[in-house]
Design a protein around this motif. Sequence first.
Motif, PDB file in Angstrom:
ATOM      1  N   ARG A 125      -3.951  -0.759  -9.131  1.00 44.71           N
ATOM      2  CA  ARG A 125      -3.403  -0.635  -7.262  1.00 44.71           C
ATOM      3  C   ARG A 125      -4.069  -1.820  -6.817  1.00 44.71           C
ATOM      4  O   ARG A 125      -3.925  -2.268  -6.055  1.00 44.71           O
ATOM      5  CB  ARG A 125      -3.775   1.086  -6.524  1.00 44.71           C
ATOM      6  CG  ARG A 125      -1.969   1.654  -7.055  1.00 44.71           C
ATOM      7  CD  ARG A 125      -2.192   2.720  -6.111  1.00 44.71           C
ATOM      8  NE  ARG A 125      -3.467   3.763  -6.285  1.00 44.71           N
ATOM      9  CZ  ARG A 125      -3.070   5.509  -6.757  1.00 44.71           C
ATOM     10  NH1 ARG A 125      -2.071   4.893  -7.801  1.00 44.71           N
ATOM     11  NH2 ARG A 125      -4.022   5.869  -7.596  1.00 44.71           N
ATOM     12  N   LEU A 130       2.449   1.969  -3.633  1.00 45.68           N
ATOM     13  CA  LEU A 130       1.211   2.185  -4.539  1.00 45.68           C
ATOM     14  C   LEU A 130       0.637   3.215  -4.246  1.00 45.68           C
ATOM     15  O   LEU A 130       0.406   3.474  -5.305  1.00 45.68           O
ATOM     16  CB  LEU A 130       0.542   0.838  -4.672  1.00 45.68           C
ATOM     17  CG  LEU A 130       1.367  -0.261  -5.353  1.00 45.68           C
ATOM     18  CD1 LEU A 130       0.041  -0.725  -4.909  1.00 45.68           C
ATOM     19  CD2 LEU A 130       1.269  -0.200  -6.436  1.00 45.68           C
ATOM     20  N   GLU A 184      -5.421   4.152 -10.605  1.00 41.07           N
ATOM     21  CA  GLU A 184      -5.912   3.729  -9.628  1.00 41.07           C
ATOM     22  C   GLU A 184      -6.655   2.184  -9.769  1.00 41.07           C
ATOM     23  O   GLU A 184      -6.268   0.970  -9.131  1.00 41.07           O
ATOM     24  CB  GLU A 184      -7.358   4.562  -9.153  1.00 41.07           C
ATOM     25  CG  GLU A 184      -8.023   3.862  -7.584  1.00 41.07           C
ATOM     26  CD  GLU A 184      -7.146   4.246  -6.601  1.00 41.07           C
ATOM     27  OE1 GLU A 184      -7.358   3.755  -5.569  1.00 41.07           O
ATOM     28  OE2 GLU A 184      -6.542   5.173  -7.139  1.00 41.07           O
ATOM     29  N   THR A 205       0.798  -1.543   0.076  1.00 38.31           N
ATOM     30  CA  THR A 205      -0.109  -0.293   0.020  1.00 38.31           C
ATOM     31  C   THR A 205       0.692   0.736  -0.360  1.00 38.31           C
ATOM     32  O   THR A 205       0.340   2.343  -0.209  1.00 38.31           O
ATOM     33  CB  THR A 205      -0.400  -0.029   0.928  1.00 38.31           C
ATOM     34  OG1 THR A 205      -1.274  -0.712   1.138  1.00 38.31           O
ATOM     35  CG2 THR A 205      -1.920   1.214   1.081  1.00 38.31           C
TER      36      THR A 205
END
Length: 630
Positions: free
Chosen positions: A330, A313, A327, A310
């Motif tokens: 991710r 990214l 997005e 997390t």
Amino acid sequence: MRVRGLSIRNFLSVGSVDVDLTSRGMVLVDGDNRDQPGAQSNGAGKSTIFTEALLWGLYGTTSRGVDADGVIHRKTGKDCSVDIQFECGGVPYRVLRTRKHAVEGSTVRLWKGDQEITASSVAETTRRVADATGLDLHTFTHTIVLGQGLARKFTSLTDADRKSVLEGILKLTVFDDARKSVRKVLADGQAEVQRLTTQRSAAEGTVGVLRSTLQRLRTPPPAQDDPRPRLLEDAKAKLAQAESELALVNAVPPPEPVTGTQAVADAEAQVTAARPTLRFLEQQVQEASSAQTLARRRLGQLEAELRTRTNTLSNPTCATCGQVVPETHRERVLAPLRASIAECTAECANAENAHAVATTTHQGYQQQFQALCAKVDTAKAEVERMRTARQQHENRVSAAQAAVTRARQGVTYVESMPAPPMSSVDERAIQDVSEKLDAQVAAIAQLDAALAAQRGQNEIDSVVESVYQRARSKGLEDALRFLNERIAEHLALLSDGTMSATLTATSATKAGDTADKIGLQVSTIGGSYASASGGEADRIDFAIALAIHDLVCSATGVSHNLFVVDEPANFVDPAGLQRIAALLDAKLATTPTIIVVSQNPAFRGLLGETWVAVKEGGFTRLEGACAGPT
């Protein structure tokens, strides 16, 4: 003792002197100190020749205390010798004493006739010289050599010191020594009497005890009562009591037999059967705990990885190519991780439920197992109680039976006891005590004999001590009588009766010792000795010194041909010197050579020959005297 000749080499101030001393009459020795003209006669070496040389040659000492290498002439520093020829009992002797001598070394040699009798040591040879002359140093200085100042020395002594001088001259100390020895023996004898008396008192006490014991043994004791009936009655009473106690014990029912051992075995079997199940449940709990731990660890790892990706990214651009990260990309990357975390969370919950179930099951079964163990312990305690009660009962029965047995044995023993003997005396004991009594009586007789002998010896020792004391006192009294007679004779000639001197004895007894003191009472024209003039004091001193000389000659019994008087009168007037010369002249009948050493010129013409000690260049020689034998 007759001194024939004197040869001196390098002794003190003397360089070389040879003098013949056989029958020289009266000789005045004057001095001439040419090294110190103002000193006149003083320091010329007069006394060195006729006093110090004789003392050192014969006895190894001087009146001045000079000894060792101090006697060697300071200028020569070697070859010191004094050679004296004398006769005793018609036997010729020669003594040669040397110090740092080129030939003789430092020694003393002695000849008797032509035979040398020198000892192995200087001290022993000096003792042999004294034995040959028959005079010790103390006696020699009162018979042959009256040293300078010796005449006045006696009058200046204390009363006690005068007594000591006379005792030394007369050898009266031998009586004191003998009396002290006898007193020591007497003290030992008195201690022995005390010891024997104490021993006899102890023996008498033992005799009294033995006689009392013998009297008691010879008196037969009263007839004794037969104790058997009383003892038998006591024994039977003890038996009845023991049998009664046994009956009481037997009346008590014994405890029930030991039961419950099967129940103990059954309970132990149940415990044994339950033990594997308990171990299995414990293993299940451990496995569930391990699975729970592994699930939690995997969940923690997945959550850590999710946080890391997390964070990675979260940057809107790619760190590698620099393009914008969509997005959707991710989410595609993180979605599988979130799914794995959800799956792992479910596994953790299942593991915790399984562990809780296993733990609950184990705890329940463990309680059942502990109940079985408690049942076993209770059963065992009950069995042990029953066994203890039965054993205690059996012990009480055995003890009661043993008491009955002992009581019956007591009855049997008393019934078998013989009748007491008739009263009689112990002949063997009487004999033993009689023998001991006879031995003590014989010992007392021996002690009485020893006491009588010791007391007799003590009386003899006491008499001997008194004899020694009387002999000493008598010797002192006779000596004082002799001295006072001679002093009176000499002073009568020296002073025409205007002076008198008397020696008196006073004594005080202290702890058995007689402490004699010799007092001096003097009467002169001026009064006492302290108030006398110098000339009067010189005449009194000389009269007393001559009297002591006469006493020593009389006491020793040694005849001699020489009398040396060193400075007899320094303060006497010419008339007084004529009286001294007359007094000395009277002695020529028994003493053919009298030498007067004096620096008083008034003596010239009064004493016959005059020799002069001349000191020149540090060396003293003697003029006017013919050489003696060598």
